[in-house]
Design an enzyme around this catalytic site. Structure first.
Site, PDB file in Angstrom:
ATOM      1  N   LYS A  94       0.867  -1.171   0.000  1.00 31.78           N
ATOM      2  CA  LYS A  94       0.000   0.000   0.000  1.00 31.78           C
ATOM      3  C   LYS A  94       0.907   1.225   0.000  1.00 31.78           C
ATOM      4  O   LYS A  94       2.065   1.148   0.402  1.00 31.78           O
ATOM      5  CB  LYS A  94      -0.862  -0.018   1.275  1.00 31.78           C
ATOM      6  CG  LYS A  94      -2.124   0.788   1.176  1.00 31.78           C
ATOM      7  CD  LYS A  94      -3.292  -0.014   0.669  1.00 31.78           C
ATOM      8  CE  LYS A  94      -4.527   0.864   0.574  1.00 31.78           C
ATOM      9  NZ  LYS A  94      -5.724   0.140   0.138  1.00 31.78           N
ATOM     10  N   GLY A 194     -20.098   7.126   5.181  1.00 34.84           N
ATOM     11  CA  GLY A 194     -19.167   7.445   4.092  1.00 34.84           C
ATOM     12  C   GLY A 194     -19.780   7.038   2.768  1.00 34.84           C
ATOM     13  O   GLY A 194     -19.887   5.854   2.446  1.00 34.84           O
ATOM     14  N   GLY A 196     -18.779   7.774  -0.391  1.00 34.15           N
ATOM     15  CA  GLY A 196     -17.870   8.112  -1.482  1.00 34.15           C
ATOM     16  C   GLY A 196     -18.034   7.138  -2.632  1.00 34.15           C
ATOM     17  O   GLY A 196     -19.142   6.661  -2.905  1.00 34.15           O
ATOM     18  N   VAL A 198     -17.284   3.974  -3.039  1.00 38.76           N
ATOM     19  CA  VAL A 198     -17.855   2.665  -2.708  1.00 38.76           C
ATOM     20  C   VAL A 198     -19.223   2.827  -2.054  1.00 38.76           C
ATOM     21  O   VAL A 198     -20.195   2.159  -2.418  1.00 38.76           O
ATOM     22  CB  VAL A 198     -16.920   1.867  -1.763  1.00 38.76           C
ATOM     23  CG1 VAL A 198     -17.517   0.516  -1.430  1.00 38.76           C
ATOM     24  CG2 VAL A 198     -15.547   1.687  -2.390  1.00 38.76           C
TER      25      VAL A 198
HETATM   26  N1  LIG Z   1     -12.356   2.089  -3.670  1.00 37.20           N
HETATM   27  C1  LIG Z   1     -12.182   0.798  -3.519  1.00 37.20           C
HETATM   28  O1  LIG Z   1     -12.296   0.010  -4.481  1.00 37.20           O
HETATM   29  C2  LIG Z   1     -11.894   0.239  -2.162  1.00 37.20           C
HETATM   30  C3  LIG Z   1     -11.502  -1.108  -2.050  1.00 37.20           C
HETATM   31  C4  LIG Z   1     -11.276  -1.647  -0.784  1.00 37.20           C
HETATM   32  C5  LIG Z   1     -11.420  -0.843   0.344  1.00 37.20           C
HETATM   33  N2  LIG Z   1     -11.792   0.473   0.206  1.00 37.20           N
HETATM   34  C6  LIG Z   1     -11.946   1.266   1.419  1.00 37.20           C
HETATM   35  O2  LIG Z   1     -13.292   1.712   1.504  1.00 37.20           O
HETATM   36  C7  LIG Z   1     -13.348   3.013   2.088  1.00 37.20           C
HETATM   37  C8  LIG Z   1     -14.064   3.971   1.146  1.00 37.20           C
HETATM   38  O3  LIG Z   1     -13.357   4.023  -0.090  1.00 37.20           O
HETATM   39  P1  LIG Z   1     -13.808   5.027  -1.245  1.00 37.20           P
HETATM   40  O4  LIG Z   1     -13.007   4.685  -2.433  1.00 37.20           O
HETATM   41  O5  LIG Z   1     -15.298   5.050  -1.309  1.00 37.20           O
HETATM   42  O6  LIG Z   1     -13.291   6.407  -0.667  1.00 37.20           O
HETATM   43  P2  LIG Z   1     -13.860   7.870  -0.973  1.00 37.20           P
HETATM   44  O7  LIG Z   1     -12.773   8.797  -0.615  1.00 37.20           O
HETATM   45  O8  LIG Z   1     -14.446   7.930  -2.332  1.00 37.20           O
HETATM   46  O9  LIG Z   1     -15.049   7.990   0.062  1.00 37.20           O
HETATM   47  C9  LIG Z   1     -14.890   8.126   1.438  1.00 37.20           C
HETATM   48  C10 LIG Z   1     -16.074   8.942   1.938  1.00 37.20           C
HETATM   49  O10 LIG Z   1     -16.039   8.949   3.356  1.00 37.20           O
HETATM   50  C11 LIG Z   1     -16.325  10.247   3.817  1.00 37.20           C
HETATM   51  N3  LIG Z   1     -15.781  10.394   5.162  1.00 37.20           N
HETATM   52  C12 LIG Z   1     -14.503  10.620   5.549  1.00 37.20           C
HETATM   53  N4  LIG Z   1     -14.428  10.677   6.886  1.00 37.20           N
HETATM   54  C13 LIG Z   1     -15.698  10.470   7.339  1.00 37.20           C
HETATM   55  C14 LIG Z   1     -16.279  10.420   8.638  1.00 37.20           C
HETATM   56  N5  LIG Z   1     -15.535  10.580   9.739  1.00 37.20           N
HETATM   57  N6  LIG Z   1     -17.610  10.174   8.748  1.00 37.20           N
HETATM   58  C15 LIG Z   1     -18.374  10.012   7.635  1.00 37.20           C
HETATM   59  N7  LIG Z   1     -17.878  10.071   6.394  1.00 37.20           N
HETATM   60  C16 LIG Z   1     -16.556  10.299   6.242  1.00 37.20           C
HETATM   61  C17 LIG Z   1     -15.701  11.154   2.781  1.00 37.20           C
HETATM   62  O11 LIG Z   1     -16.269  12.458   2.822  1.00 37.20           O
HETATM   63  C18 LIG Z   1     -16.025  10.405   1.490  1.00 37.20           C
HETATM   64  O12 LIG Z   1     -17.303  10.789   0.974  1.00 37.20           O
HETATM   65  C19 LIG Z   1     -11.882   3.380   2.383  1.00 37.20           C
HETATM   66  O13 LIG Z   1     -11.571   3.017   3.703  1.00 37.20           O
HETATM   67  C20 LIG Z   1     -11.087   2.519   1.421  1.00 37.20           C
HETATM   68  O14 LIG Z   1      -9.792   2.249   1.885  1.00 37.20           O
HETATM   69  C21 LIG Z   1     -12.029   1.008  -1.017  1.00 37.20           C
END
Ligand SMILES: NC(=O)c1ccc[n+]([C@@H]2O[C@H](COP(=O)([O-])OP(=O)(O)OC[C@H]3O[C@@H](n4cnc5c(N)ncnc54)[C@H](O)[C@@H]3O)[C@@H](O)[C@H]2O)c1
Length: 368
Positions: A94, A194, A196, A198
């Site tokens: 990572k 959250g 975002g 996902v």
């Molecule tokens: N994108 C992927 O394919 C993937 C794969 C495996 C794991 N993940 C994990 O899943 C999680 C989300 O990934 P993503 O790509 O959607 O990220 P992203 O950055 O698109 O979304 C994260 C969201 O969480 C919100 N957020 C941040 N802090 C917060 C809080 N304290 N309370 C509420 N909301 C909050 C942000 O405003 C954002 O909208 C991460 O932990 C990431 O490591 C993602």
């Protein structure tokens, strides 16, 4: 294997790298600095027994370097187990870039980061994580082939997030089957923390199935957007953990299950996308088990994204991606039952299987 993680306020009390409690015999840690672009990054390579270390790059405004190092150590370790339990021939790695993705991310910075990735000659392969977009991976691709998650128009598998969300949905359904005897989520209340990349797609799957979806995010604009798109209810209370819901889906950052929250949680199931949801996997995993809360291990159910990017390396298509991702349902159910049978936390049960696969390959490699 060291698995405890210190409270971040205490990190300075221990040795900087090898003495970190999150350090778990990581093979290599690379610190990257480029004055001109302002790049400050850390690449963590946890284990390469099963294959090259693959894992996303996160850009985040950490409070200090300890937090960044702690994060990359925890995240890269999680990737080793994620690949292992999913049956992929990949190791765990990572990267974190220290800074604000909204204001400090530039094409120059991304290319310089790509050059550092390239210098590792394929031992580490990067991808997207929080703070990154597919277009950023395209910039990295300009300087190195050791990147996945590039645009479909450029021959990549595209944004992994929708597949991650589908895998989380599968894992959540398996947890529901285990806990409620049915995997139908209609009328189940689910709080998604959250929304975002996902989280939004997860909201879409849940809404399509007729679940009662409650959303929370620190970004008010996103809340309004996702709420009006899917009719999800915006959470306006001040403590989501105490909410009496069926399912809590952490989809923001990790460590939300910690000393402050763990005993407040009233959800019957925890199943979400965030990596490292348990601040301390031994302590908090056990408390959840004791409180009768079914925890679907994060590294198991959020593997859809890595399955999607692995397709770029192995040249398999969408059908195989979906088959492998759907299989998260079976693996989750198996692990929940296995944990029950062996009186283990669900996290430990999953970890044992993943570690077993790594150990077996190591033995195989050394006898060849
Ligand atoms: N994108 C992927 O394919 C993937 C794969 C495996 C794991 N993940 C994990 O899943 C999680 C989300 O990934 P993503 O790509 O959607 O990220 P992203 O950055 O698109 O979304 C994260 C969201 O969480 C919100 N957020 C941040 N802090 C917060 C809080 N304290 N309370 C509420 N909301 C909050 C942000 O405003 C954002 O909208 C991460 O932990 C990431 O490591 C993602």
């Amino acid at each position: 294997m060291v698995s405890e993680v210190l409270n971040t306020n205490e990190l300075h009390k221990i040795d900087p790298v090898f003495g970190q409690l999150s350090f778990d015999n990581h093979e290599q840690i690379v610190f990257c600095n480029d004055k001109d672009s302002g790049l400050k990054a850390i690449i963590g390579i946890h284990n390469t027994v099963l294959g090259p270390a693959l894992g996303g790059t996160r850009m985040w405004q950490y409070n200090n370097e300890w937090e960044a190092l702690n994060d990359v150590l925890r995240l890269s370790r999680g990737m080793s187990f994620k690949a292992a339990i999913t049956g992929l021939n990949l190791g765990g790695g990572k990267a974190v870039i220290i800074g604000d993705a909204k204001t400090q991310k530039t094409p120059e910075l991304m290319r310089r980061f790509g050059e550092f990735v390239h210098s590792l000659s394929g031992k580490y392969i990067t991808a997207e994580d929080v703070g990154m977009e597919t277009s950023d991976m395209d910039l990295v691709r300009e300087v190195t082939p050791y990147v996945t998650g590039i645009s479909e128009s450029k021959g990549g598998a595209g944004n992994p997030s929708p597949i991650t969300a589908y895998g989380v949905f599968m894992g959540m359904k398996a947890a529901a089957k285990y806990k409620f005897g049915t995997d139908v989520l209609e009328d189940r209340s689910v709080i998604v923390q959250g929304i975002g990349h996902v989280g939004e797609t997860l909201v879409e799957h849940l809404t399509n199935e007729g679940a009662k979806v409650i959303i929370t995010d620190i970004n008010e604009e996103r809340l309004n957007e996702v709420s009006s798109k899917y009719g999800a209810q915006i959470y306006r209370g001040n403590d989501i953990y105490s909410e009496d819901v069926d399912i809590y889906a952490p989809c923001a950052l990790g460590a939300t299950i910690n000393d402050q929250t763990v005993n407040k949680i009233r959800a019957k199931i925890i199943a979400g996308a965030a990596n490292n949801q348990l601040e301390n996997e031994n302590i908090h995993g056990k408390i959840l088990q004791g409180n009768g809360i079914v925890y679907a291990p994060d590294f198991l159910i959020n593997a859809g994204g890595i399955i999607n990017v692995y397709a770029e390396l192995e040249n398999y298509g969408k059908t195989e991606i979906m088959r492998k991702t759907e299989n998260i349902y079976n693996t989750t159910l198996e692990i929940l039952n296995n944990a029950d049978l062996n009186n283990l936390t669900t996290h430990q049960a999953a970890l044992n299987i993943a570690q077993g696969r790594i150990d077996a390959r190591k033995k195989e490699n050394s006898s060849n």
